[in-house]
Design an enzyme around this catalytic site. Structure first.
Site, PDB file in Angstrom:
ATOM      1  N   CYS A 282       0.843  -1.205   0.000  1.00 27.28           N
ATOM      2  CA  CYS A 282       0.000   0.000   0.000  1.00 27.28           C
ATOM      3  C   CYS A 282       0.876   1.251   0.000  1.00 27.28           C
ATOM      4  O   CYS A 282       0.390   2.343  -0.182  1.00 27.28           O
ATOM      5  CB  CYS A 282      -0.934  -0.003   1.196  1.00 27.28           C
ATOM      6  SG  CYS A 282      -0.045   0.081   2.735  1.00 27.28           S
ATOM      7  N   GLU A 376      -5.620   2.089  -8.348  1.00 30.73           N
ATOM      8  CA  GLU A 376      -4.582   1.250  -7.727  1.00 30.73           C
ATOM      9  C   GLU A 376      -4.368   0.027  -8.619  1.00 30.73           C
ATOM     10  O   GLU A 376      -5.309  -0.694  -8.923  1.00 30.73           O
ATOM     11  CB  GLU A 376      -5.039   0.807  -6.332  1.00 30.73           C
ATOM     12  CG  GLU A 376      -4.028  -0.073  -5.638  1.00 30.73           C
ATOM     13  CD  GLU A 376      -4.410  -0.416  -4.196  1.00 30.73           C
ATOM     14  OE1 GLU A 376      -5.583  -0.735  -3.934  1.00 30.73           O
ATOM     15  OE2 GLU A 376      -3.513  -0.360  -3.331  1.00 30.73           O
TER      16      GLU A 376
HETATM   17  P1  NAD Z   1      -9.302  -7.098   0.333  1.00 32.39           P
HETATM   18  O1  NAD Z   1     -10.033  -5.849   0.666  1.00 32.39           O
HETATM   19  O2  NAD Z   1      -9.734  -7.877  -0.853  1.00 32.39           O
HETATM   20  O3  NAD Z   1      -9.342  -8.116   1.566  1.00 32.39           O
HETATM   21  C1  NAD Z   1      -9.023  -7.709   2.872  1.00 32.39           C
HETATM   22  C2  NAD Z   1      -9.809  -8.555   3.862  1.00 32.39           C
HETATM   23  O4  NAD Z   1     -11.208  -8.354   3.642  1.00 32.39           O
HETATM   24  C3  NAD Z   1      -9.553 -10.052   3.699  1.00 32.39           C
HETATM   25  O5  NAD Z   1      -9.447 -10.627   4.966  1.00 32.39           O
HETATM   26  C4  NAD Z   1     -10.775 -10.540   2.931  1.00 32.39           C
HETATM   27  O6  NAD Z   1     -11.123 -11.846   3.275  1.00 32.39           O
HETATM   28  C5  NAD Z   1     -11.862  -9.576   3.364  1.00 32.39           C
HETATM   29  N1  NAD Z   1     -12.865  -9.321   2.306  1.00 32.39           N
HETATM   30  C6  NAD Z   1     -12.672  -9.346   0.955  1.00 32.39           C
HETATM   31  N2  NAD Z   1     -13.817  -9.013   0.307  1.00 32.39           N
HETATM   32  C7  NAD Z   1     -14.734  -8.762   1.255  1.00 32.39           C
HETATM   33  C8  NAD Z   1     -16.107  -8.350   1.225  1.00 32.39           C
HETATM   34  N3  NAD Z   1     -16.745  -8.150   0.069  1.00 32.39           N
HETATM   35  N4  NAD Z   1     -16.750  -8.171   2.393  1.00 32.39           N
HETATM   36  C9  NAD Z   1     -16.120  -8.377   3.561  1.00 32.39           C
HETATM   37  N5  NAD Z   1     -14.833  -8.772   3.661  1.00 32.39           N
HETATM   38  C10 NAD Z   1     -14.137  -8.961   2.524  1.00 32.39           C
HETATM   39  O7  NAD Z   1      -7.751  -6.703   0.229  1.00 32.39           O
HETATM   40  P2  NAD Z   1      -6.538  -7.625  -0.230  1.00 32.39           P
HETATM   41  O8  NAD Z   1      -6.670  -7.880  -1.698  1.00 32.39           O
HETATM   42  O9  NAD Z   1      -6.396  -8.779   0.678  1.00 32.39           O
HETATM   43  O10 NAD Z   1      -5.304  -6.647   0.055  1.00 32.39           O
HETATM   44  C11 NAD Z   1      -4.853  -5.693  -0.864  1.00 32.39           C
HETATM   45  C12 NAD Z   1      -5.435  -4.331  -0.577  1.00 32.39           C
HETATM   46  O11 NAD Z   1      -5.131  -3.953   0.761  1.00 32.39           O
HETATM   47  C13 NAD Z   1      -4.847  -3.228  -1.452  1.00 32.39           C
HETATM   48  O12 NAD Z   1      -5.877  -2.371  -1.832  1.00 32.39           O
HETATM   49  C14 NAD Z   1      -3.863  -2.531  -0.531  1.00 32.39           C
HETATM   50  O13 NAD Z   1      -3.584  -1.192  -0.870  1.00 32.39           O
HETATM   51  C15 NAD Z   1      -4.585  -2.635   0.765  1.00 32.39           C
HETATM   52  N6  NAD Z   1      -3.683  -2.463   1.897  1.00 32.39           N
HETATM   53  C16 NAD Z   1      -3.719  -1.284   2.552  1.00 32.39           C
HETATM   54  C17 NAD Z   1      -2.859  -1.036   3.597  1.00 32.39           C
HETATM   55  C18 NAD Z   1      -2.891   0.282   4.307  1.00 32.39           C
HETATM   56  O14 NAD Z   1      -2.193   0.414   5.286  1.00 32.39           O
HETATM   57  N7  NAD Z   1      -3.628   1.272   3.865  1.00 32.39           N
HETATM   58  C19 NAD Z   1      -1.949  -2.026   3.997  1.00 32.39           C
HETATM   59  C20 NAD Z   1      -1.949  -3.240   3.317  1.00 32.39           C
HETATM   60  C21 NAD Z   1      -2.826  -3.453   2.253  1.00 32.39           C
END
Ligand code: NAD
Length: 485
Positions: A282, A376
């Site tokens: 991120c 992104e």
């Molecule tokens: P994601 O949003 O797909 O998933 C994150 C979590 O949410 C997972 O545990 C997943 O199981 C759950 N999830 C997924 N879809 C969902 C839904 N519809 N309803 C409820 N829960 C749901 O993210 P990802 O693909 O695992 O991670 C990548 C993303 O995370 C990128 O956008 C990245 O920028 C972000 N990120 C942000 C930071 C920050 O500090 N801002 C840090 C790390 C990652």
């Protein structure tokens, strides 16, 4: 399958889910099946919350100096098991061994910060009028939840867990279904460190478990790290259920490159920022605002990017779907007139043909309306947008809905200061491509990169993980009464 079906962890035990709904956990390095992970049931979530609630009665009342002892031992176990954790993180996430080791090192640093909490949360007392004292005390919030993403299987769980637990809370963690193995190992290390049963719990699952957490009557606070789309949902659902919530979302980080920047240092920093962890950070550089003539620096970035080789010093992206998404972004930019200077599409690593790799990609002449300029991408791709003035560049950065990080490369203190002041992002780098504030400074973006009042780590997290009790005492009965006493 290399490992067994992933278990849940609650009440101090590893428990097989009764769910018949499993997903595969596949290594992005070579496409091999590592494990399966259950989409746990609502009953299992309830059982975990029950164990966390029971444990919070004694854990929350233990003196902080007693709680922190577990984390001194946990910190040492992270160090002792560094090699094993490094290979597990690399295997399930696809990042290189060096990057995975850095993630374990960072988890150790985060735990060390948590171990310093007794020094930071000492309570305040002041005589506010003759014989009358006010004091503040930090109390744990209770049962809290942490929902984590795939891109840092060990570090992000350690953003929340050590601070929240040292401050007296008990926790339900929901790992990413793509990388559930490191968190499970973390539970064993906590158990080995002497953490009492029920203080830390894991429930595997997806959307349903997340929704169950956000509406659960016995969970007081929810932290989330992931994409902005889901961060918004989690923030809305949790606060609708009157919980406190911090939800960190996605990012589109802009690097301002000015003509007076040191070419070699800028090129190596920009390249490392956009390609480290295969661009799945991120904090990764995603858009480069080239202000004026910086052609020699762009040439140098291409030279550096070509040194980044999939399967050697560049890890895999998380899945086939991610590879397709990233390559589609590159192709769309090309169709719309951008110039691909270094092309990472179609990368294949010999002997690991089922791995999901994208090579480093440098795209020039990107216009601010293209999707590679605004969205992104989450892959090793840098989109170069050329501007004539710094203000034009700042407007492009400010107009983007995200606001995690921004960085400026220049030798001019005045221009650096101008960007520090005007960039609309929570974390700013000056001649640093990945400006992660290290402990005790806190981590958190602005705008659509973070919902909620606090940062997720560092001192700022203390407010999120505790509630303040304010007590006023008077022991001099002879003192008069006035409206302030
Ligand atoms: P994601 O949003 O797909 O998933 C994150 C979590 O949410 C997972 O545990 C997943 O199981 C759950 N999830 C997924 N879809 C969902 C839904 N519809 N309803 C409820 N829960 C749901 O993210 P990802 O693909 O695992 O991670 C990548 C993303 O995370 C990128 O956008 C990245 O920028 C972000 N990120 C942000 C930071 C920050 O500090 N801002 C840090 C790390 C990652």
């Amino acid at each position: 399958m290399k490992y067994e079906r992933v278990k849940n962890f609650y009440n101090g035990g590893f428990v097989d889910s009764t769910s018949a709904d499993d997903l595969d956990v596949v290594s992005p390095i070579d496409g091999n099946l590592l494990a399966t992970v259950p989409m746990s049931t609502a009953d299992e979530l309830n059982a975990a919350v029950k164990s966390a609630k029971k444990a919070s009665e004694s854990w929350g009342k233990a003196p902080i100096k007693e709680r922190v002892q577990v984390f001194f031992r946990y910190r040492n176990l992270l160090e002792k098991n560094l090699d094993e954790l490094t290979s597990l993180v690399s295997e399930e996430n696809g990042k290189t061994s060096d990057e995975a080791k850095a993630e374990v090192d960072k988890s150790i640093e985060l735990t060390e910060f948590a171990c310093s909490m007794p020094q930071l949360v000492s309570n305040e007392v002041l005589e506010v009028s003759r014989g009358v004292e006010c004091r503040t005390e930090h109390f744990p919030v209770g049962v809290v939840a942490s929902i984590v993403p795939f891109n840092f299987p060990l570090m992000v769980p350690n953003w929340t867990m050590p601070n929240a637990l040292v401050l007296g809370n008990t926790m339900i963690m929901k790992p990413s279904e793509l990388v559930p193995l490191s968190v499970l190992r973390m539970a064993q290390l906590l158990k080995d460190a002497g953490l009492p049963d029920g203080v830390f719990n894991i429930i595997n699952g997806g959307k349903e478990i997340v929704e169950g957490i956000c509406s659960h009557a016995d969970i007081e606070a929810v932290s989330f790290v992931g994409s902005t789309k889901v961060a918004k949902l989690v923030y809305q659902q949790s606060t609708h259920s009157l919980k406190r919530c911090i939800a960190l979302g996605g990012a589109k980080n802009h690097l301002f490159v000015l003509p007076d920047a040191n070419p070699a240092m800028t090129a190596s920093n920009v390249t490392a920022s956009m390609s480290g962890c295969a661009g799945q950070r991120c904090m990764a550089a995603s858009a480069m605002l080239a202000v004026g003539n910086v052609d020699p620096i762009i040439d140098q970035i291409c030279v550096e990017a070509r040194k980044v080789v999939p399967g050697k010093n560049l890890g895999a992206v998380i899945s086939k779907a991610a590879k397709t998404r990233i390559e589609d972004y590159i192709s769309e930019a090309e169709r719309n007139g951008a110039k691909i200077l270094v092309d990472g599409r179609g990368a294949v690593v010999a002997g690991k043909e089922n791995g999901t790799y994208v090579g480093p990609t440098v795209i020039d002449f990107v216009t601010p309306d293209m999707s590679v300029a605004t969205e992104e991408i989450f892959g090793p791709v840098i989109s170069i947008i050329r501007t004539n003035t710094l203000d034009e560049a700042i407007k492009i950065e400010n107009d983007n809905p995200y606001g995690n990080a921004a960085a400026v490369f220049t030798q001019s203190g005045g221009l650096a200061r101008y960007v520090m002041e005007h960039a609309s992002a929570g974390m700013i780098g000056v001649n640093i491509g990945v400006p992660v504030p290290r402990e005790p400074f806190s981590f958190g973006g602005w705008n659509d990169s973070r919902f909620g009042a606090n940062d997720i780590t560092g001192k700022s997290s203390i407010e999120f993980w505790t509630k303040l009790k304010k007590t006023t005492t008077k022991w001099n009965p002879e003192a008069g009464v006035n409206w302030m006493s």
